[in-house]
Design a protein around this motif. Structure first.
Motif, mmCIF file in Angstrom:
data_model
loop_
_atom_site.group_PDB
_atom_site.id
_atom_site.type_symbol
_atom_site.label_atom_id
_atom_site.label_comp_id
_atom_site.label_asym_id
_atom_site.label_seq_id
_atom_site.Cartn_x
_atom_site.Cartn_y
_atom_site.Cartn_z
ATOM 1 N N HIS A 61 48.099 41.290 8.028
ATOM 2 C CA HIS A 61 48.737 42.285 8.888
ATOM 3 C C HIS A 61 48.332 42.105 10.351
ATOM 4 N N GLU A 62 47.075 41.805 10.588
ATOM 5 C CA GLU A 62 46.583 41.731 11.960
ATOM 6 C C GLU A 62 46.869 40.396 12.644
ATOM 7 N N ARG A 63 47.015 39.318 11.871
ATOM 8 C CA ARG A 63 47.103 37.988 12.473
ATOM 9 C C ARG A 63 48.462 37.324 12.350
ATOM 10 N N LEU A 64 49.378 37.929 11.596
ATOM 11 C CA LEU A 64 50.622 37.212 11.322
ATOM 12 C C LEU A 64 51.479 37.011 12.566
ATOM 13 N N ASP A 65 51.494 37.976 13.467
ATOM 14 C CA ASP A 65 52.307 37.817 14.670
ATOM 15 C C ASP A 65 51.882 36.581 15.463
ATOM 16 N N ASP A 66 50.577 36.394 15.623
ATOM 17 C CA ASP A 66 50.080 35.204 16.331
ATOM 18 C C ASP A 66 50.412 33.934 15.547
ATOM 19 N N ALA A 67 50.347 34.024 14.218
ATOM 20 C CA ALA A 67 50.655 32.854 13.404
ATOM 21 C C ALA A 67 52.132 32.459 13.531
ATOM 22 N N ILE A 68 53.009 33.449 13.575
ATOM 23 C CA ILE A 68 54.431 33.166 13.777
ATOM 24 C C ILE A 68 54.648 32.528 15.146
ATOM 25 N N GLY A 69 53.957 33.047 16.159
ATOM 26 C CA GLY A 69 54.042 32.448 17.480
ATOM 27 C C GLY A 69 53.575 30.998 17.482
ATOM 28 N N TRP A 70 52.550 30.710 16.689
ATOM 29 C CA TRP A 70 52.050 29.336 16.574
ATOM 30 C C TRP A 70 53.107 28.430 15.958
ATOM 31 N N LEU A 71 53.792 28.910 14.914
ATOM 32 C CA LEU A 71 54.870 28.131 14.302
ATOM 33 C C LEU A 71 55.981 27.849 15.309
ATOM 34 N N VAL A 72 56.371 28.874 16.058
ATOM 35 C CA VAL A 72 57.422 28.694 17.059
ATOM 36 C C VAL A 72 56.974 27.680 18.110
ATOM 37 N N GLY A 73 55.704 27.782 18.506
ATOM 38 C CA GLY A 73 55.172 26.861 19.504
ATOM 39 C C GLY A 73 55.151 25.422 19.042
ATOM 40 N N ARG A 74 55.089 25.201 17.754
ATOM 41 C CA ARG A 74 55.121 23.846 17.213
ATOM 42 C C ARG A 74 56.541 23.322 17.032
ATOM 43 N N GLY A 75 57.516 24.165 17.341
ATOM 44 C CA GLY A 75 58.900 23.717 17.267
ATOM 45 C C GLY A 75 59.636 24.096 16.004
ATOM 46 N N ALA A 76 59.056 24.964 15.177
ATOM 47 C CA ALA A 76 59.765 25.407 13.971
ATOM 48 C C ALA A 76 60.992 26.218 14.385
ATOM 49 N N PRO A 77 62.187 25.826 13.958
ATOM 50 C CA PRO A 77 63.413 26.498 14.427
ATOM 51 C C PRO A 77 63.605 27.873 13.806
ATOM 52 N N VAL A 78 63.862 28.862 14.670
ATOM 53 C CA VAL A 78 64.077 30.244 14.235
ATOM 54 C C VAL A 78 65.561 30.452 13.986
ATOM 55 N N VAL A 79 65.896 31.004 12.825
ATOM 56 C CA VAL A 79 67.283 31.303 12.466
ATOM 57 C C VAL A 79 67.625 32.734 12.829
ATOM 58 N N TRP A 80 66.725 33.671 12.498
ATOM 59 C CA TRP A 80 66.872 35.080 12.869
ATOM 60 C C TRP A 80 65.605 35.512 13.583
ATOM 61 N N GLU A 81 65.761 36.322 14.628
ATOM 62 C CA GLU A 81 64.604 36.844 15.358
ATOM 63 C C GLU A 81 64.003 38.075 14.695
ATOM 64 N N GLU A 82 64.745 38.698 13.764
ATOM 65 C CA GLU A 82 64.276 39.885 13.055
ATOM 66 C C GLU A 82 64.464 39.673 11.551
ATOM 67 N N THR A 83 63.784 40.483 10.761
ATOM 68 C CA THR A 83 63.887 40.350 9.304
ATOM 69 C C THR A 83 65.111 41.030 8.728
ATOM 70 N N GLY A 84 65.690 41.980 9.467
ATOM 71 C CA GLY A 84 66.791 42.763 8.918
ATOM 72 C C GLY A 84 66.325 43.981 8.152
ATOM 73 N N ASN A 85 65.022 44.175 8.030
ATOM 74 C CA ASN A 85 64.447 45.329 7.332
ATOM 75 C C ASN A 85 63.626 46.123 8.347
ATOM 76 N N PRO A 86 63.994 47.364 8.637
ATOM 77 C CA PRO A 86 63.272 48.140 9.662
ATOM 78 C C PRO A 86 61.807 48.403 9.330
ATOM 79 N N ALA A 87 61.421 48.232 8.064
ATOM 80 C CA ALA A 87 60.033 48.465 7.671
ATOM 81 C C ALA A 87 59.141 47.243 7.896
ATOM 82 N N THR A 88 59.739 46.119 8.294
ATOM 83 C CA THR A 88 58.975 44.881 8.426
ATOM 84 C C THR A 88 59.196 44.224 9.778
ATOM 85 N N VAL A 89 58.270 43.319 10.117
ATOM 86 C CA VAL A 89 58.324 42.541 11.355
ATOM 87 C C VAL A 89 58.204 41.070 10.981
#
Length: 211
Positions: A62-90
């Protein structure tokens, strides 16, 4: 994915890494998924949905996933959707093959799993492809169609157990999409998934409701 992530991060830290993959390709079961990397917005909701999980590990996610996602994006992993589509999740939805390309380095495919006396990180895909282990641990045991890659046969679990590792809780369940009672193959795990579970009432053959 866990093995590719661990290896990529170790390389960033200047360590020499050898990646041994049992399968004939990279990506494990992740490459068969819709590849949404996410967390609950509220930690108390996380605990309410997953009360049997290890709270310490859940808090780390919960505390580290946002930074981990940023790390994936920084490595060039292509994002298809910027949101999950579920208001309860990020989180974000990635292209699974793009993640593999962003993380992969030198990998030994179809490795036999033998290791010398060296430091190792076990990144196992579970045991969903082992009918023996499914029968042993999943209750009620039944003949289950494979909802994962065919190499997830519990090798990592067996390797750790022979060296004294203890089992975690919740060995009687694993993640698997609800699929139609019809022929399908691993390329259809996303397109044919029945994602209405939280809206459904489920009954057994005797008309008794469960889940």
């Amino acid at each position: 994915m866990a093995g590719l992530v661990a290896a990529a991060r170790l390389r960033e830290l200047g360590r020499e890494v050898v990646v041994r993959e049992k399968g004939t390709r990279l990506g494990g079961s992740m490459i068969l998924s819709s590849c949404v990397v996410w967390r609950h917005r509220d930690f108390s909701e996380f605990r309410r949905d997953c009360p049997g999980g290890d709270e310490r590990l859940q808090r780390l996610v919960h505390e580290r996933l946002d930074d981990a996602i940023g790390w994936l994006v920084g490595r060039g992993a292509p994002v298809v959707w910027e949101e999950t589509g579920n208001p309860a999740t990020v989180g974000k939805r990635f292209d699974p093959r793009g993640i593999v390309e962003a993380l992969a380095g030198d990998v030994e495919l179809q490795a036999d799993g033998r290791m010398e006396d060296e430091a190792a990180i076990l990144c196992t895909g579970g045991f969903a492809a082992s009918s023996e282990l499914v029968t042993q641990y999943i209750a009620p045991a039944a003949s289950l169609r494979l909802r994962a890659n065919p190499w997830s046969e519990g090798d990592g679990l067996a390797f750790a157990r022979t060296r004294g590792a203890a089992l975690s809780d919740s060995m009687d369940e694993f993640y698997g999409r609800n699929m139609p009672d019809a022929p399908w193959d691993e390329t259809q795990l996303v397109s044919l998934s029945q994602l209405y579970g939280r809206f459904a009432r489920i009954f057994d053959e005797d008309g008794i409701e469960f889940f």
